[in-house]
Design a protein around this motif. Structure first.
Motif, PDB file in Angstrom:
ATOM      1  N   TRP A  51       0.836  -1.201   0.000  1.00 51.18           N
ATOM      2  CA  TRP A  51       0.000   0.000   0.000  1.00 51.18           C
ATOM      3  C   TRP A  51       0.869   1.247   0.000  1.00 51.18           C
ATOM      4  O   TRP A  51       0.613   2.205  -0.735  1.00 51.18           O
ATOM      5  CB  TRP A  51      -0.923  -0.024   1.207  1.00 51.18           C
ATOM      6  N   ALA A  89       2.361   1.853  -3.390  1.00 46.01           N
ATOM      7  CA  ALA A  89       1.396   2.379  -4.363  1.00 46.01           C
ATOM      8  C   ALA A  89       1.042   3.837  -4.113  1.00 46.01           C
ATOM      9  O   ALA A  89       0.207   4.395  -4.821  1.00 46.01           O
ATOM     10  CB  ALA A  89       0.120   1.533  -4.350  1.00 46.01           C
ATOM     11  N   ARG A  90       1.678   4.471  -3.129  1.00 44.38           N
ATOM     12  CA  ARG A  90       1.512   5.896  -2.839  1.00 44.38           C
ATOM     13  C   ARG A  90       0.062   6.243  -2.477  1.00 44.38           C
ATOM     14  O   ARG A  90      -0.735   6.604  -3.345  1.00 44.38           O
ATOM     15  CB  ARG A  90       1.995   6.730  -4.023  1.00 44.38           C
ATOM     16  N   PRO A  91      -0.283   6.127  -1.195  1.00 47.30           N
ATOM     17  CA  PRO A  91      -1.669   6.382  -0.759  1.00 47.30           C
ATOM     18  C   PRO A  91      -2.230   7.718  -1.232  1.00 47.30           C
ATOM     19  O   PRO A  91      -3.415   7.810  -1.552  1.00 47.30           O
ATOM     20  CB  PRO A  91      -1.553   6.329   0.773  1.00 47.30           C
ATOM     21  N   GLN A 150      -3.477   7.106  -4.621  1.00 43.13           N
ATOM     22  CA  GLN A 150      -4.656   6.246  -4.619  1.00 43.13           C
ATOM     23  C   GLN A 150      -5.907   7.032  -4.226  1.00 43.13           C
ATOM     24  O   GLN A 150      -6.989   6.832  -4.787  1.00 43.13           O
ATOM     25  CB  GLN A 150      -4.450   5.062  -3.660  1.00 43.13           C
ATOM     26  N   PHE A 198      -7.152   9.082  -7.113  1.00 44.03           N
ATOM     27  CA  PHE A 198      -7.856   8.247  -8.090  1.00 44.03           C
ATOM     28  C   PHE A 198      -9.287   7.977  -7.633  1.00 44.03           C
ATOM     29  O   PHE A 198     -10.218   7.957  -8.454  1.00 44.03           O
ATOM     30  CB  PHE A 198      -7.107   6.931  -8.326  1.00 44.03           C
ATOM     31  N   LEU A 210     -10.333   0.734  -6.838  1.00 41.93           N
ATOM     32  CA  LEU A 210      -9.222   0.938  -5.917  1.00 41.93           C
ATOM     33  C   LEU A 210      -8.223  -0.212  -6.021  1.00 41.93           C
ATOM     34  O   LEU A 210      -7.002   0.009  -6.062  1.00 41.93           O
ATOM     35  CB  LEU A 210      -9.738   1.056  -4.486  1.00 41.93           C
ATOM     36  N   THR A 261      -6.247   0.327  -9.377  1.00 43.53           N
ATOM     37  CA  THR A 261      -5.213   1.370  -9.363  1.00 43.53           C
ATOM     38  C   THR A 261      -4.077   0.996  -8.416  1.00 43.53           C
ATOM     39  O   THR A 261      -2.911   1.309  -8.682  1.00 43.53           O
ATOM     40  CB  THR A 261      -5.809   2.734  -8.956  1.00 43.53           C
ATOM     41  N   TRP A 262      -4.398   0.314  -7.334  1.00 44.90           N
ATOM     42  CA  TRP A 262      -3.356  -0.182  -6.435  1.00 44.90           C
ATOM     43  C   TRP A 262      -2.440  -1.148  -7.178  1.00 44.90           C
ATOM     44  O   TRP A 262      -1.206  -1.059  -7.091  1.00 44.90           O
ATOM     45  CB  TRP A 262      -4.024  -0.847  -5.233  1.00 44.90           C
ATOM     46  N   TYR A 268      -0.118   0.784  -9.722  1.00 41.35           N
ATOM     47  CA  TYR A 268       0.990   1.531  -9.129  1.00 41.35           C
ATOM     48  C   TYR A 268       1.984   0.624  -8.412  1.00 41.35           C
ATOM     49  O   TYR A 268       3.181   0.944  -8.331  1.00 41.35           O
ATOM     50  CB  TYR A 268       0.456   2.629  -8.214  1.00 41.35           C
ATOM     51  N   THR A 310     -10.599   6.383 -15.516  1.00 39.09           N
ATOM     52  CA  THR A 310     -11.119   6.485 -14.154  1.00 39.09           C
ATOM     53  C   THR A 310     -12.402   7.306 -14.105  1.00 39.09           C
ATOM     54  O   THR A 310     -13.376   6.920 -13.445  1.00 39.09           O
ATOM     55  CB  THR A 310     -10.059   7.100 -13.231  1.00 39.09           C
TER      56      THR A 310
END
Length: 312
Positions: free
Chosen positions: A26, A29-31, A34, A37, A70, A73-74, A77, A168
């Protein structure tokens, strides 16, 4: 220590290891990315609902679509983190994979699991949602991997990032019922996606060393630092001006959000062209932070403009 720990130490250890790896995945993937997005997805859904092009949408379906997006996209990334390990280490980034805290093989396994979850949840919503999710995963793979990854050159980067944004917004619109694609939905989605493509390129200022080592043809690598900054300022300004003018003419309901992007493009231009973004890595990332803050503010402004009965 509980009796469960005593009787099943291996199971507890495996559970802890999986939880830690998911937490690291997580972070990789750069919260903050996220979350934006999810805001894009919500904007597509909100604009479609405000336009009144469809009836009421079951909340469970909308929730399933959001969770599926979500996961998607997770996965995209996290896969990018796996592919960017050489550049990230050269640029001194403290991401879990680059540091060695999250091995690449478990990360890839998590990517597969997240991709399957995203596609599975999308399938429960609609065929359109499934196709949009598959397209998102396809663009994400093409961006990071393959014989000619799109991240390796400027045109590929802009095309891929813009496509990720458009998909998106369309996914949010589709999840909320679809229907006729109205002008405000199309205009907001397109201009904010272009903002991603052009404004997002400012992250390359701080990453030139690693990008050059990896053979990536970014603006700073191709043009040098000074000329790259001029091009970035012009590109960001063009999105801000165009968005504001088109909204003033065709979509006054989303003009407040366009005004935020216009102001953000001016702030980004000033930041990237002055000493504010020169010096260490932190200073070089200031234009990118302006870009990100602008995205957040534009979406929150949009939601504030879409009260029931607000004209679009």
């Amino acid at each position: 220590m509980t009796s469960t720990t005593i009787l099943f130490p291996a199971a507890r250890s495996a559970h802890t290891s999986l939880g830690r790896r998911l937490a690291l995945a997580w972070r990789e993937a750069r919260p903050v990315v996220q979350l934006v997005f999810l805001l894009r997805f919500a904007a597509g859904a909100a604009l479609g609902t405000a336009a009144g092009t469809h009836g009421a949408v079951p909340r469970p379906a909308l929730l399933a679509a959001a969770l599926g997006w979500l996961a998607t996209t997770w996965a995209v990334y996290l896969l990018n983190g796996v592919a960017d390990v050489v550049e990230d280490r050269a640029n001194g980034k403290a991401r879990p994979i680059a540091r060695g805290d999250l091995p690449r093989r478990p990360a890839v396994s998590i990517v597969w699991a997240l991709s399957a979850a995203g596609l599975g949840l999308a399938m429960t919503v609609s065929a359109t949602q499934f196709l949009l999710t598959a397209a998102m995963l396809g663009v994400g793979w093409a961006y990071s991997l393959g014989p000619w990854p799109l991240k390796a050159n400027l045109a590929g980067f802009v095309a891929a990032v813009t496509a990720l944004g458009l998909l998106t917004y369309l996914a949010g619109w589709s999840a909320a019922g679809g229907g006729r694609l109205t002008g405000p939905v199309f205009l907001f989605g397109l201009m904010m996606s272009l903002w991603m493509g052009f404004g997002g390129s400012t992250k390359d200022l701080a990453d030139a060393k690693g990008d050059r080592l990896a053979g990536r043809k970014t603006l700073p690598v191709l043009l040098g630092d000074r000329q790259a900054r001029v091009v970035m300022a012009l590109a960001a300004s063009s999105v801000g001006w165009t968005f504001a003018v088109l909204c003033a003419i065709r979509a006054s309901g989303i003009l407040p959000a366009a005004a935020v992007v216009f102001a953000g493009s001016a702030a980004l231009s000033v930041t990237v062209l002055t000493s504010l973004s020169r010096g260490g890595r932190s200073a070089e990332r200031r234009p990118y932070r302006v870009f990100m803050v602008t995205q957040y503010c534009a979406h929150l402004t949009l939601f504030g403009s879409l009260w029931p009965g607000s004209p679009l």
